[in-house]
Scaffold this active site. Structure first.
Site, PDB file in Angstrom:
ATOM      1  N   GLU A   1      37.716  34.857  -5.259  1.00 53.70           N
ATOM      2  CA  GLU A   1      38.272  34.384  -3.985  1.00 53.70           C
ATOM      3  C   GLU A   1      39.382  33.360  -4.193  1.00 53.70           C
ATOM      4  O   GLU A   1      40.395  33.377  -3.496  1.00 53.70           O
ATOM      5  CB  GLU A   1      37.164  33.798  -3.092  1.00 53.70           C
ATOM      6  CG  GLU A   1      36.168  34.825  -2.572  1.00 53.70           C
ATOM      7  CD  GLU A   1      36.803  35.874  -1.665  1.00 53.70           C
ATOM      8  OE1 GLU A   1      37.906  35.631  -1.135  1.00 53.70           O
ATOM      9  OE2 GLU A   1      36.207  36.949  -1.497  1.00 53.70           O
TER      10      GLU A   1
ATOM     11  N   GLY B   1      50.919  31.605 -10.157  1.00 54.55           N
ATOM     12  CA  GLY B   1      51.506  30.765  -9.114  1.00 54.55           C
ATOM     13  C   GLY B   1      50.492  29.900  -8.388  1.00 54.55           C
ATOM     14  O   GLY B   1      49.290  29.992  -8.622  1.00 54.55           O
ATOM     15  N   TYR B   2      51.014  29.030  -7.499  1.00 59.85           N
ATOM     16  CA  TYR B   2      50.163  28.088  -6.743  1.00 59.85           C
ATOM     17  C   TYR B   2      49.175  27.424  -7.703  1.00 59.85           C
ATOM     18  O   TYR B   2      47.961  27.570  -7.593  1.00 59.85           O
ATOM     19  CB  TYR B   2      49.417  28.800  -5.617  1.00 59.85           C
ATOM     20  CG  TYR B   2      50.316  29.448  -4.590  1.00 59.85           C
ATOM     21  CD1 TYR B   2      50.913  28.698  -3.580  1.00 59.85           C
ATOM     22  CD2 TYR B   2      50.576  30.811  -4.634  1.00 59.85           C
ATOM     23  CE1 TYR B   2      51.745  29.295  -2.637  1.00 59.85           C
ATOM     24  CE2 TYR B   2      51.417  31.417  -3.697  1.00 59.85           C
ATOM     25  CZ  TYR B   2      51.987  30.648  -2.703  1.00 59.85           C
ATOM     26  OH  TYR B   2      52.812  31.240  -1.776  1.00 59.85           O
TER      27      TYR B   2
ATOM     28  N   TYR C   1      37.367  29.426   4.557  1.00 60.86           N
ATOM     29  CA  TYR C   1      37.406  30.844   4.217  1.00 60.86           C
ATOM     30  C   TYR C   1      36.614  31.139   2.934  1.00 60.86           C
ATOM     31  O   TYR C   1      35.764  32.025   2.900  1.00 60.86           O
ATOM     32  CB  TYR C   1      38.863  31.314   4.061  1.00 60.86           C
ATOM     33  CG  TYR C   1      38.969  32.635   3.358  1.00 60.86           C
ATOM     34  CD1 TYR C   1      38.672  33.822   4.026  1.00 60.86           C
ATOM     35  CD2 TYR C   1      39.315  32.713   2.008  1.00 60.86           C
ATOM     36  CE1 TYR C   1      38.725  35.041   3.380  1.00 60.86           C
ATOM     37  CE2 TYR C   1      39.378  33.924   1.356  1.00 60.86           C
ATOM     38  CZ  TYR C   1      39.081  35.084   2.036  1.00 60.86           C
ATOM     39  OH  TYR C   1      39.126  36.282   1.396  1.00 60.86           O
TER      40      TYR C   1
ATOM     41  N   ASP D   1      40.741  35.132   7.368  1.00 65.61           N
ATOM     42  CA  ASP D   1      41.961  34.949   6.575  1.00 65.61           C
ATOM     43  C   ASP D   1      43.085  35.719   7.254  1.00 65.61           C
ATOM     44  O   ASP D   1      42.940  36.212   8.376  1.00 65.61           O
ATOM     45  CB  ASP D   1      41.746  35.406   5.129  1.00 65.61           C
ATOM     46  CG  ASP D   1      41.612  36.911   4.993  1.00 65.61           C
ATOM     47  OD1 ASP D   1      41.401  37.610   6.016  1.00 65.61           O
ATOM     48  OD2 ASP D   1      41.730  37.414   3.859  1.00 65.61           O
TER      49      ASP D   1
END
Length: 350
Positions: A33, A77-78, A116, A134
């Site tokens: 997740e 990423g992130y 979430y 989401d």
């Protein structure tokens, strides 16, 4: 047949064969997740396999150093997700004896776990009847029910959560939540969905009123900042280079990069050369300064567009703290820098 039963039936016939669907172990559900936040399954799947091979248990991840975690994450990423992932692994392993909290409320106490993710783990691992909401769920519900609430508005989350909760079969929350996400990912896609084959095309408000392209409504636009980076790839007399760690909060926190000169606006090549020559942090007078590619590299992040140039800055002496290229490649980098290194250093590393 009602919405929920039809959706679950569709899911059981159409769901993708994914490794995290073969378990209810909260470690694997949590990992999947976190990885799939703002990331497509096709991109996230190889990383999930890489992480579970490197860290079969939450204790294994907790015991690793952060640089190892960031290196494995490189390209996804992130990166705050990876830093939170490692912090949460340590929290679970060292403060909770390796056991994830077994409730939605308890899971919310974990670093990097929001509504979430907590709902996904609680429903899939423990069967707790809490709805997941989401982007996929917003889209499915907005279209099916014709909901025109702006999904970026303050009250949207509460409204959509209540709608999802009203549809949730209390005895099969896990399947329903996964079905909602999968239906949004495979059938009710953002652009040009094939509504002709959709199981809901006789009831879907958006389809029946020709508003599929207008729903869900999202009015707030992301503000994008332009930044201008000049990276200095130092090459000393031994052929070694210099790295630095980004310790400031913000993009790429705790990743490595080359010495950087950031300018407020785009500067010409000659202006950049003058800035490099005057850069006091180098500790040497450059023997030569060469632009390593003719075009700027434009690297787009969600809130920032980076215009990047790489300059080779040659020194005619040994530079303190410089390391060889093969050693440098072991560090975690933003993918745009890693790709540049592979392209320009490839032959040197063979």
């Amino acid at each position: 047949m009602g919405f929920s039963k039809s959706l679950i039936q569709w899911y059981l016939q159409n769901k993708r064969d994914l490794p995290w669907r073969k378990t209810v172990d909260p470690y694997y559900i949590w990992l999947s997740e976190i990885m799939l936040q703002q990331t497509r399954v096709a991109q996230g799947l190889p990383y999930f396999l890489k992480f579970t091979e490197a860290f079969p248990t939450v204790e294994d991840m907790a015991s690793a150093n952060e640089e190892h975690v960031l290196k494995l994450w490189q390209g996804l990423g992130y990166y705050s997700r990876a830093r939170n992932l490692h912090a949460t692994a340590k929290q679970v392993a060292f403060e909770m004896a390796g056991n994830f909290p077994d409730s939605y409320a308890g899971l919310l106490e974990l670093k990097g776990v929001g509504d979430y993710t907590a709902a996904a783990i609680a429903s899939i691992s423990y069967g707790e009847p809490v709805p997941v909401v989401d982007g996929n769920v917003y889209r499915v519900l907005a279209r099916y029910f014709g909901i025109e609430t702006d999904i970026s508005s303050s009250g949207a989350k509460k409204q959509f959560t209540e709608v999802a909760a009203s549809l949730l079969p209390k005895d099969d929350a896990a399947t329903f939540n996964q079905a909602m996400m999968e239906f949004g990912a495979l059938q009710c896609v953002p652009k040009n969905p094939d509504c002709g084959i959709c199981i809901f095309n006789k009831e879907c408000a958006a389809f029946l009123t020709g508003r599929v392209g207008q729903l869900p409504v999202k009015l707030k636009k992301t503000k994008v900042t332009d930044r201008f980076f000049n990276y200095l790839i130092i090459k000393d007399a031994a052929g070694n280079t210099v790295l630095q760690k980004r310790t400031a909060k913000g993009i790429w926190h705790n990743l490595y990069e080359f010495p950087l000169i950031e300018t407020e606006k785009e500067v010409s090549g000659m202006e950049a050369v003058l800035l490099i020559q005057a850069e006091g942090r180098l500790g040497f007078t450059p023997k030569s300064i060469t632009l390593l590619h003719p075009e700027r590299i434009l690297h787009k992040l969600s809130h920032q567009h980076l215009s990047i140039r790489f300059w080779e800055v040659e020194a005619d002496a040994i530079v303190p703290h410089a390391i060889d290229k093969a050693e440098a490649m072991k560090y975690p980098f933003p993918i745009v820098i890693h790709n540049f290194m592979e392209k320009h250093w490839g032959n040197d590393l063979l």
